[in-house]
Design a protein around this motif. Structure first.
Motif, PDB file in Angstrom:
ATOM      1  N   HIS A 147      26.025  45.133  91.745  1.00 51.42           N
ATOM      2  CA  HIS A 147      27.348  44.530  91.959  1.00 51.42           C
ATOM      3  C   HIS A 147      28.064  44.997  93.228  1.00 51.42           C
ATOM      4  O   HIS A 147      29.150  44.501  93.535  1.00 51.42           O
ATOM      5  CB  HIS A 147      28.269  44.774  90.759  1.00 51.42           C
ATOM      6  N   ARG A 150      28.023  42.217  95.992  1.00 53.86           N
ATOM      7  CA  ARG A 150      28.933  41.156  95.551  1.00 53.86           C
ATOM      8  C   ARG A 150      30.395  41.555  95.763  1.00 53.86           C
ATOM      9  O   ARG A 150      31.225  40.738  96.176  1.00 53.86           O
ATOM     10  CB  ARG A 150      28.671  40.843  94.076  1.00 53.86           C
ATOM     11  N   VAL A 218      33.323  46.650  90.709  1.00 50.62           N
ATOM     12  CA  VAL A 218      31.906  46.975  90.550  1.00 50.62           C
ATOM     13  C   VAL A 218      31.588  47.270  89.094  1.00 50.62           C
ATOM     14  O   VAL A 218      30.565  46.861  88.569  1.00 50.62           O
ATOM     15  CB  VAL A 218      31.518  48.168  91.445  1.00 50.62           C
ATOM     16  N   GLU A 220      32.802  47.199  84.967  1.00 51.73           N
ATOM     17  CA  GLU A 220      33.665  46.539  83.996  1.00 51.73           C
ATOM     18  C   GLU A 220      34.759  47.505  83.542  1.00 51.73           C
ATOM     19  O   GLU A 220      34.514  48.695  83.355  1.00 51.73           O
ATOM     20  CB  GLU A 220      32.854  46.067  82.785  1.00 51.73           C
TER      21      GLU A 220
END
Length: 255
Positions: A147, A150, A218, A220
């Motif tokens: 992540h 992203r 990055v 949760e």
């Protein structure tokens, strides 16, 4: 009837010929990079204090982008000035005389602003990330981790959408001072205040700044209403709505 490439060339010339717009765009890079690097350096040297001891994983990417809130302000001002300068000087009348297709004109502005802000935002995001990770030392991360890539692209897209959202609002209001008077309190006063009020914070979770900040996540987080991709969709919806609103007002209202 001006061709679309000619409109793009004209809009690019306008932006690069006004020093204030170039400086605010450069400031987006400088403040985001500078503050992110400073906080990464301080975090590395005071990790036990700043790194978090509540059991949650340390977010090295989030630390790198700690300065993005000031980058937001700079790129909002850039989006406002890039559209509003023509209204403040009266040059919008000349522009509309040369390009009477108002929707096409705003589309050209959006394409140029989007391309320019995206290029600067990508450079800002990646350079900020790499420099900050170097300063974080043993606490750093890299683009191969889940992540992270992203989130870096998310930071660039968020800044780009903020620029276009601000441009759309300015096109609706026809006044750069009024646009700044609306946008700055909205992002830096109203949104944070409403986010802290229990009965209305759910509404604030769907404001563009909160939605955009989800794109940088990055890991949760417990209690978050949605994740990065939903945040992207919400922020994009605000941006499209602002541009469509700007196009509608531009078509209906005299310069």
């Amino acid at each position: 009837m001006a061709s679309f490439p000619a409109i793009l060339q004209s809009e690019w010339t306008k932006i690069r010929s006004v020093r204030s717009t170039i400086w605010t765009l450069a400031l987006t890079f400088v403040v985001t990079l500078g503050l992110g690097a400073l906080l990464s350096f301080l975090t590395n040297n005071n990790f036990e204090e700043f790194g978090g001891n509540d059991g949650s994983p340390f977010d090295a990417t989030g630390t790198a982008f700690s300065g993005i809130i000031l980058g937001e302000l700079a790129i909002i001002v850039f989006g406002v000035l890039a559209v509003g300068n023509e209204y403040s000087t009266g040059m919008i009348r000349v522009t509309l005389a040369a390009v009477p297709q108002r929707g096409t004109l705003l589309a050209g502005k959006a394409v140029v602003l989007g391309a320019l802000s995206l290029a600067v935002a990508l450079a800002t995001a990646f350079i900020t990330f790499f420099l900050s990770q170097a300063l974080l030392g043993d606490h750093s991360t890299d683009l191969t981790q889940p992540h992270v890539l992203r989130a870096v692209f998310g930071a660039a897209l968020y800044l780009t959408m903020l620029c276009l959202f601000s441009a759309g609002v300015t096109a609706m209001l026809h006044n750069q001072t009024l646009a700044l008077g609306v946008l700055v309190p909205f992002f830096f006063l109203l949104s944070p205040i409403l986010s802290a009020v229990p009965k209305v914070k759910t509404l604030a979770h769907y404001f563009p700044d909160y939605a955009g900040s989800r794109m940088l996540l990055v890991f949760e987080q417990d209690g978050q209403p949605y994740g990065p991709w939903a945040g992207f969709a919400i922020c994009l919806a605000w941006t499209v709505a602002a541009l469509l609103g700007g196009a509608l007002v531009l078509k209906k209202r005299d310069a």
